[in-house]
Enzyme design. Structure first.
Site, PDB file in Angstrom:
ATOM      1  N   ASP A  38      -4.484 -12.753   3.919  1.00 41.32           N
ATOM      2  CA  ASP A  38      -5.658 -12.221   4.613  1.00 41.32           C
ATOM      3  C   ASP A  38      -6.959 -12.473   3.871  1.00 41.32           C
ATOM      4  O   ASP A  38      -8.021 -12.031   4.306  1.00 41.32           O
ATOM      5  CB  ASP A  38      -5.489 -10.724   4.902  1.00 41.32           C
ATOM      6  CG  ASP A  38      -4.941  -9.937   3.729  1.00 41.32           C
ATOM      7  OD1 ASP A  38      -4.648 -10.534   2.677  1.00 41.32           O
ATOM      8  OD2 ASP A  38      -4.775  -8.710   3.870  1.00 41.32           O
ATOM      9  N   ASP A  58      -2.714 -10.823  -2.143  1.00 37.94           N
ATOM     10  CA  ASP A  58      -3.245 -10.284  -0.894  1.00 37.94           C
ATOM     11  C   ASP A  58      -4.725  -9.923  -1.106  1.00 37.94           C
ATOM     12  O   ASP A  58      -5.142  -9.598  -2.221  1.00 37.94           O
ATOM     13  CB  ASP A  58      -2.443  -9.035  -0.514  1.00 37.94           C
ATOM     14  CG  ASP A  58      -2.798  -8.478   0.846  1.00 37.94           C
ATOM     15  OD1 ASP A  58      -2.084  -8.778   1.816  1.00 37.94           O
ATOM     16  OD2 ASP A  58      -3.786  -7.715   0.942  1.00 37.94           O
ATOM     17  N   HIS A 109      -6.215  -7.346  -0.400  1.00 37.31           N
ATOM     18  CA  HIS A 109      -6.391  -5.931  -0.716  1.00 37.31           C
ATOM     19  C   HIS A 109      -5.525  -5.540  -1.903  1.00 37.31           C
ATOM     20  O   HIS A 109      -4.420  -6.056  -2.070  1.00 37.31           O
ATOM     21  CB  HIS A 109      -6.030  -5.075   0.503  1.00 37.31           C
ATOM     22  CG  HIS A 109      -6.762  -5.489   1.736  1.00 37.31           C
ATOM     23  ND1 HIS A 109      -6.221  -6.374   2.655  1.00 37.31           N
ATOM     24  CD2 HIS A 109      -8.001  -5.174   2.180  1.00 37.31           C
ATOM     25  CE1 HIS A 109      -7.110  -6.572   3.629  1.00 37.31           C
ATOM     26  NE2 HIS A 109      -8.190  -5.865   3.359  1.00 37.31           N
ATOM     27  N   HIS A 154       0.810  -1.224   0.000  1.00 37.29           N
ATOM     28  CA  HIS A 154       0.000   0.000   0.000  1.00 37.29           C
ATOM     29  C   HIS A 154       0.843   1.274   0.000  1.00 37.29           C
ATOM     30  O   HIS A 154       0.310   2.353  -0.271  1.00 37.29           O
ATOM     31  CB  HIS A 154      -0.926   0.026   1.225  1.00 37.29           C
ATOM     32  CG  HIS A 154      -1.979  -1.030   1.235  1.00 37.29           C
ATOM     33  ND1 HIS A 154      -2.822  -1.247   0.174  1.00 37.29           N
ATOM     34  CD2 HIS A 154      -2.315  -1.946   2.184  1.00 37.29           C
ATOM     35  CE1 HIS A 154      -3.653  -2.247   0.468  1.00 37.29           C
ATOM     36  NE2 HIS A 154      -3.350  -2.695   1.674  1.00 37.29           N
TER      37      HIS A 154
END
Length: 321
Positions: A256, A168, A170, A131
């Site tokens: 996740d 991931d 996200h 991120h």
């Protein structure tokens, strides 16, 4: 044995010292212990060697990040701040130095793959990175570990066509920022649909622009998606790689999306991570002569994280076709 490749884990006990303010923060030091304990007790235990990372140099961080962010990050931790910009981004006094070490894990991984062809490398590192933007932190991330490793691979070993594949839960907004205007890098992301999930980026229609048009492949998933939906995407990823023809692969290995991890609404299983490992092994074999480095991103359920990582590594070293 020749048919049982060694797994190189790049990690350091120093990663435990990145202070995120206590047990209520998901990106906790215990994540490292969950992985270490599972691998030490599991079926892969006698096939693992550990190497230490080295800190990324300032010049290597600046391959993506700005001088202003480096100064601001360092100043914040030295002045005793407990977070930067948002409470998600918790820091302690040592967090800047630890983040440079985390960013350096991938550099050691690249060296291993180049110097010992066919190596299976996993960087067990924190803080995560995908991120992080050039000039600010996002979502627990301070330096973009995957991008910094990609730039190093290009500059140190002249592997110009580098692709990051990120599974991931996200979207890796910072990786897309780095690559979306470039012809020689590519980014593939499987993630929960941005309508439902942080950080709200990663729409399927985002394909890159300018020289980078067509080098971004976002594959958003609806909440509840699991094995069936993911396996359906793998031929599309293979087709994209056939067109891009990478020389090196970096995997943003986040865990996740597991159905018991409350950081997303996805429903991945432990065995799906094994299947992703098999797929990564196959695309590395077919496109990059085995040159692939996996770097840990998310994964926050401490009861499942270790088994998910173990399953992924088992897929990477499975023998067969």
């Amino acid at each position: 044995m020749e048919n049982e490749p060694l797994i190189t884990i790049i990690t350091a006990s120093t990663f435990l010292q990145h202070d995120t303010g206590g047990s209520d923060h998901p990106e906790a030091p215990e994540r490292m212990l969950a992985i270490t304990d599972r691998l030490a007790e599991g079926i892969l235990a006698n096939r693992i060697r550990h190497l230490s990372p080295r800190p990324a140099l300032r010049s290597q961080l600046l391959a993506f990040h700005t001088e202003g962010w480096l100064f601001r990050f360092e100043e914040a931790v030295l002045s005793g701040r407990t977070y930067i910009d948002h409470p998600d981004n918790q820091v302690g006094y040592d967090s800047y130095e630890i983040a440079t070490l985390s960013a350096g894990s991938g550099l050691v991984g690249v060296d291993v793959v180049e110097q010992e062809p066919g190596s299976v490398v996993f960087c067990q590192t924190r803080p995560p990175g995908h991120h992080a933007e050039p000039n600010q932190p996002y979502g627990f991330c301070f330096f973009n570990n995957c991008v910094i490793a990609a730039r190093y691979w290009q500059r140190q070993y002249n592997r110009q066509r580098v692709c990051v594949f990120d599974f991931d839960a996200h979207h890796g907004n910072g990786i897309q920022t780095a690559f979306e205007e470039e012809a020689e890098t590519a980014y593939i992301s499987i993630h929960e649909h941005p309508s439902f999930s942080y950080p709200g980026t990663g729409w399927a229609e985002d394909r890159g622009w300018g020289a980078g048009k067509g080098t971004i492949l976002n594959l958003p998933l609806s909440p509840g998606s699991g094995e069936e939906q993911v396996l359906r995407l793998l031929p599309k990823i293979r087709k994209f790689l056939e067109e891009f023809q990478p020389e090196a692969l970096i995997i943003g290995a986040g865990f996740d999306a597991h159905r018991d991890d409350d950081m997303s609404g996805l429903a991945f299983t432990v065995d799906l991570y094994r299947q992703l490992g098999v797929f990564v092994r196959e695309i590395a074999r077919d496109f990059t002569e085995g040159r692939v480095v996996s770097i840990l991103e998310g994964g926050y359920n401490l009861q499942k994280l270790g088994s998910c990582v173990e399953a992924y590594l088992m897929g990477l070293v499975e023998t067969g076709t």
